[in-house]
Write a protein that holds these residues in place. Structure first.
Motif, PDB file in Angstrom:
ATOM      1  N   THR A   1      -3.544   3.292  -3.027  1.00 54.41           N
ATOM      2  CA  THR A   1      -2.119   3.108  -2.746  1.00 54.41           C
ATOM      3  C   THR A   1      -1.622   4.135  -1.728  1.00 54.41           C
ATOM      4  O   THR A   1      -0.884   3.799  -0.799  1.00 54.41           O
ATOM      5  CB  THR A   1      -1.317   3.229  -4.046  1.00 54.41           C
ATOM      6  OG1 THR A   1      -1.833   2.303  -5.013  1.00 54.41           O
ATOM      7  CG2 THR A   1       0.152   2.906  -3.808  1.00 54.41           C
TER       8      THR A   1
ATOM      9  N   LEU B   1       1.177  -9.881  -0.118  1.00 49.88           N
ATOM     10  CA  LEU B   1       0.514 -10.130  -1.397  1.00 49.88           C
ATOM     11  C   LEU B   1      -0.379  -8.956  -1.793  1.00 49.88           C
ATOM     12  O   LEU B   1      -0.360  -8.497  -2.944  1.00 49.88           O
ATOM     13  CB  LEU B   1      -0.308 -11.414  -1.315  1.00 49.88           C
ATOM     14  CG  LEU B   1       0.495 -12.720  -1.259  1.00 49.88           C
ATOM     15  CD1 LEU B   1      -0.445 -13.903  -1.069  1.00 49.88           C
ATOM     16  CD2 LEU B   1       1.327 -12.906  -2.519  1.00 49.88           C
ATOM     17  N   MET B   2      -1.138  -8.425  -0.851  1.00 49.05           N
ATOM     18  CA  MET B   2      -2.051  -7.330  -1.171  1.00 49.05           C
ATOM     19  C   MET B   2      -1.282  -6.055  -1.492  1.00 49.05           C
ATOM     20  O   MET B   2      -1.667  -5.287  -2.379  1.00 49.05           O
ATOM     21  CB  MET B   2      -3.019  -7.113  -0.012  1.00 49.05           C
ATOM     22  CG  MET B   2      -3.896  -8.309   0.272  1.00 49.05           C
ATOM     23  SD  MET B   2      -5.118  -8.028   1.559  1.00 49.05           S
ATOM     24  CE  MET B   2      -6.326  -7.093   0.673  1.00 49.05           C
TER      25      MET B   2
ATOM     26  N   MET C   1       1.740  -5.946  -2.788  1.00 51.76           N
ATOM     27  CA  MET C   1       2.330  -6.147  -4.111  1.00 51.76           C
ATOM     28  C   MET C   1       1.296  -5.952  -5.209  1.00 51.76           C
ATOM     29  O   MET C   1       1.583  -5.358  -6.254  1.00 51.76           O
ATOM     30  CB  MET C   1       2.938  -7.544  -4.206  1.00 51.76           C
ATOM     31  CG  MET C   1       4.277  -7.690  -3.525  1.00 51.76           C
ATOM     32  SD  MET C   1       5.120  -9.218  -3.977  1.00 51.76           S
ATOM     33  CE  MET C   1       3.955 -10.427  -3.408  1.00 51.76           C
ATOM     34  N   PHE C   2       0.065  -6.429  -4.987  1.00 53.97           N
ATOM     35  CA  PHE C   2      -0.968  -6.292  -6.004  1.00 53.97           C
ATOM     36  C   PHE C   2      -1.294  -4.826  -6.263  1.00 53.97           C
ATOM     37  O   PHE C   2      -1.604  -4.446  -7.395  1.00 53.97           O
ATOM     38  CB  PHE C   2      -2.231  -7.054  -5.597  1.00 53.97           C
ATOM     39  CG  PHE C   2      -2.193  -8.497  -5.981  1.00 53.97           C
ATOM     40  CD1 PHE C   2      -2.049  -8.855  -7.314  1.00 53.97           C
ATOM     41  CD2 PHE C   2      -2.304  -9.494  -5.029  1.00 53.97           C
ATOM     42  CE1 PHE C   2      -2.014 -10.189  -7.696  1.00 53.97           C
ATOM     43  CE2 PHE C   2      -2.267 -10.820  -5.390  1.00 53.97           C
ATOM     44  CZ  PHE C   2      -2.124 -11.173  -6.723  1.00 53.97           C
ATOM     45  N   MET C   3      -1.239  -3.997  -5.237  1.00 52.50           N
ATOM     46  CA  MET C   3      -1.540  -2.582  -5.438  1.00 52.50           C
ATOM     47  C   MET C   3      -0.489  -1.909  -6.307  1.00 52.50           C
ATOM     48  O   MET C   3      -0.814  -1.124  -7.205  1.00 52.50           O
ATOM     49  CB  MET C   3      -1.644  -1.881  -4.084  1.00 52.50           C
ATOM     50  CG  MET C   3      -2.782  -2.387  -3.225  1.00 52.50           C
ATOM     51  SD  MET C   3      -3.088  -1.382  -1.787  1.00 52.50           S
ATOM     52  CE  MET C   3      -3.792   0.059  -2.533  1.00 52.50           C
TER      53      MET C   3
ATOM     54  N   PHE D   1       1.534  -3.558  -8.387  1.00 46.30           N
ATOM     55  CA  PHE D   1       1.474  -4.207  -9.697  1.00 46.30           C
ATOM     56  C   PHE D   1       0.298  -3.682 -10.512  1.00 46.30           C
ATOM     57  O   PHE D   1       0.341  -3.698 -11.743  1.00 46.30           O
ATOM     58  CB  PHE D   1       1.359  -5.721  -9.528  1.00 46.30           C
ATOM     59  CG  PHE D   1       2.619  -6.371  -9.031  1.00 46.30           C
ATOM     60  CD1 PHE D   1       3.828  -5.700  -9.110  1.00 46.30           C
ATOM     61  CD2 PHE D   1       2.596  -7.638  -8.478  1.00 46.30           C
ATOM     62  CE1 PHE D   1       5.001  -6.284  -8.658  1.00 46.30           C
ATOM     63  CE2 PHE D   1       3.760  -8.222  -8.018  1.00 46.30           C
ATOM     64  CZ  PHE D   1       4.961  -7.555  -8.109  1.00 46.30           C
ATOM     65  N   ASN D   2      -0.745  -3.218  -9.829  1.00 47.99           N
ATOM     66  CA  ASN D   2      -1.849  -2.575 -10.541  1.00 47.99           C
ATOM     67  C   ASN D   2      -1.402  -1.253 -11.148  1.00 47.99           C
ATOM     68  O   ASN D   2      -1.772  -0.910 -12.280  1.00 47.99           O
ATOM     69  CB  ASN D   2      -3.011  -2.353  -9.576  1.00 47.99           C
ATOM     70  CG  ASN D   2      -4.321  -2.167 -10.302  1.00 47.99           C
ATOM     71  OD1 ASN D   2      -4.390  -2.222 -11.522  1.00 47.99           O
ATOM     72  ND2 ASN D   2      -5.385  -1.940  -9.562  1.00 47.99           N
TER      73      ASN D   2
ATOM     74  N   LEU E   1      -5.067  -7.255 -13.673  1.00 47.81           N
ATOM     75  CA  LEU E   1      -5.541  -6.171 -12.828  1.00 47.81           C
ATOM     76  C   LEU E   1      -6.204  -5.079 -13.662  1.00 47.81           C
ATOM     77  O   LEU E   1      -6.116  -5.080 -14.896  1.00 47.81           O
ATOM     78  CB  LEU E   1      -4.375  -5.617 -12.013  1.00 47.81           C
ATOM     79  CG  LEU E   1      -3.693  -6.648 -11.102  1.00 47.81           C
ATOM     80  CD1 LEU E   1      -2.471  -6.043 -10.431  1.00 47.81           C
ATOM     81  CD2 LEU E   1      -4.654  -7.166 -10.066  1.00 47.81           C
TER      82      LEU E   1
ATOM     83  N   LEU F   1      -8.466  -4.570  -4.403  1.00 48.04           N
ATOM     84  CA  LEU F   1      -8.711  -5.815  -5.131  1.00 48.04           C
ATOM     85  C   LEU F   1     -10.133  -5.858  -5.680  1.00 48.04           C
ATOM     86  O   LEU F   1     -10.375  -6.361  -6.783  1.00 48.04           O
ATOM     87  CB  LEU F   1      -8.458  -7.004  -4.206  1.00 48.04           C
ATOM     88  CG  LEU F   1      -7.011  -7.221  -3.778  1.00 48.04           C
ATOM     89  CD1 LEU F   1      -6.911  -8.421  -2.846  1.00 48.04           C
ATOM     90  CD2 LEU F   1      -6.108  -7.423  -4.978  1.00 48.04           C
TER      91      LEU F   1
ATOM     92  N   SER G   1     -10.201  -3.910  -8.863  1.00 48.75           N
ATOM     93  CA  SER G   1      -9.620  -4.680  -9.957  1.00 48.75           C
ATOM     94  C   SER G   1     -10.608  -5.711 -10.499  1.00 48.75           C
ATOM     95  O   SER G   1     -10.780  -5.865 -11.711  1.00 48.75           O
ATOM     96  CB  SER G   1      -8.334  -5.362  -9.484  1.00 48.75           C
ATOM     97  OG  SER G   1      -7.409  -4.431  -9.016  1.00 48.75           O
TER      98      SER G   1
END
Length: 328
Positions: free
Chosen positions: A205, A229-230, A232-234, A236-237, A244, A319, A322
């Motif tokens: 991050t 999207l990527m 946000m996933f970081m 959200f992790n 995740l 990702l 995860s």
């Protein structure tokens, strides 16, 4: 020359003394390794930070905490009848080093002036030795429970109306310290795996934000759907959303808490409520990224030379981490 000196001497010693201290049992030797580690970190700060007042402020705080720790270690070995009192002083010194509320404001004040590399070391590597010292001493529930609840809820309330990513990551690290303290209370090595997973997610991050030049408006203005999207996933992790990797770590921790000590069910419920509120905070931060066509100011200048390929590679590593944790 600075790159070679910082990479092969300072950085290697930072990791070396942090790892070697976990194979020791003598608190005095661990304290000595911790002071060498702090000396290396301050040397790195002198090279990378231009505001020398922050370095001096960090040195004063660390000196106060170190004096409390060495005072308790020396006198507890001399006066065994007053061991509980000196144990309390030792926990107080370690709480200052870890930034556990109400001793957390020095971390927030310092992190705003750190660059991203220093911030990662400050929030991850520098916490290993104090956490290990806490795992080697006797911790009473009457002392540990207030530390856990204060570090979880005070940091959560401070994150509600904040938009500075450095401050948000600092309070997030303080919040994760509460889960580490809860794992330390069980006197097992699960806290090492939990903290290592968090450090890996934090590294990815911070490296992503380093490429973004610390500009939230720049993040929200990017039109690429894959980037949104990527990114946000970081986050959200960090918020431990399923499926995740960090979600599985918290899930396994809660599973271990409930089945090993049913008396802590109420405390676990309070910690889970805190996690749900943190999920709301992170989703609220990423609201603008969830819409492909977002509203932008006409005065905003869009940079066209942004190196997307390097950033996509860093996010792709997140990702993969995860997916690897899901397979485990």
């Amino acid at each position: 020359m600075f790159n070679l000196f910082s990479m092969f001497f300072i950085m290697s010693n930072l990791f070396l003394f942090s790892i070697l201290s976990m194979f020791l049992n003598d608190l005095f030797i661990i304290w000595l390794f911790m002071e060498i580690n702090n000396f290396m970190f301050i040397s790195l700060m002198c090279f990378k930070i231009f505001n020398k007042k922050i370095i001096f402020f960090y040195y004063i705080i660390q000196t106060m905490a170190s004096l409390l720790i060495i005072f308790s270690i020396i006198y507890s070995s001399l006066f065994f009848s007053y061991f509980n009192f000196f144990n309390l002083i030792l926990i107080l010194g370690l709480s200052i080093k870890l930034g556990i509320p109400p001793f957390h404001m020095w971390m927030v004040s310092s992190s705003m002036f750190f660059d991203w590399d220093i911030l990662f070391l400050f929030l991850s590597i520098q916490k290993i030795i104090p956490m290990y010292m806490l795992s080697t001493i006797e911790l009473k529930s009457s002392i540990l429970y207030p530390l856990i609840l204060s570090s979880s809820y005070i940091s959560m309330f401070k994150m509600l109306m904040n938009l500075n990513f450095k401050i948000i990551l600092t309070y997030s690290s303080i919040n994760q310290t509460s889960w580490v303290l809860l794992l330390i209370m069980f006197k097992n090595l699960m806290w090492i795996l939990y903290f290592a997973t968090y450090s890996a997610i934090l590294f990815l991050t911070i490296m992503t934000l380093k490429f973004l030049y610390m500009s939230p408006n720049f993040i929200y203005s990017v039109k690429s759907l894959n980037f949104k999207l990527m990114f946000m996933f970081m986050f959200f992790n960090l918020a431990s959303l399923p499926p995740l990797s960090f979600f599985f770590m918290k899930w396994f921790s809660v599973y271990m808490f409930i089945f090993n000590s049913p008396d802590l069910t109420f405390l676990i419920v309070i910690m889970l409520i805190n996690s749900f509120i943190l999920i709301y905070i992170y989703i609220n931060m990423m609201t603008l990224l969830m819409f492909f066509f977002s509203i932008k100011s006409k005065l905003f200048f869009m940079y066209n030379y942004y190196p997307f390929k390097k950033l996509y590679f860093i996010m792709f590593l997140g990702l993969l981490l995860s997916l690897f944790m899901i397979m485990i």
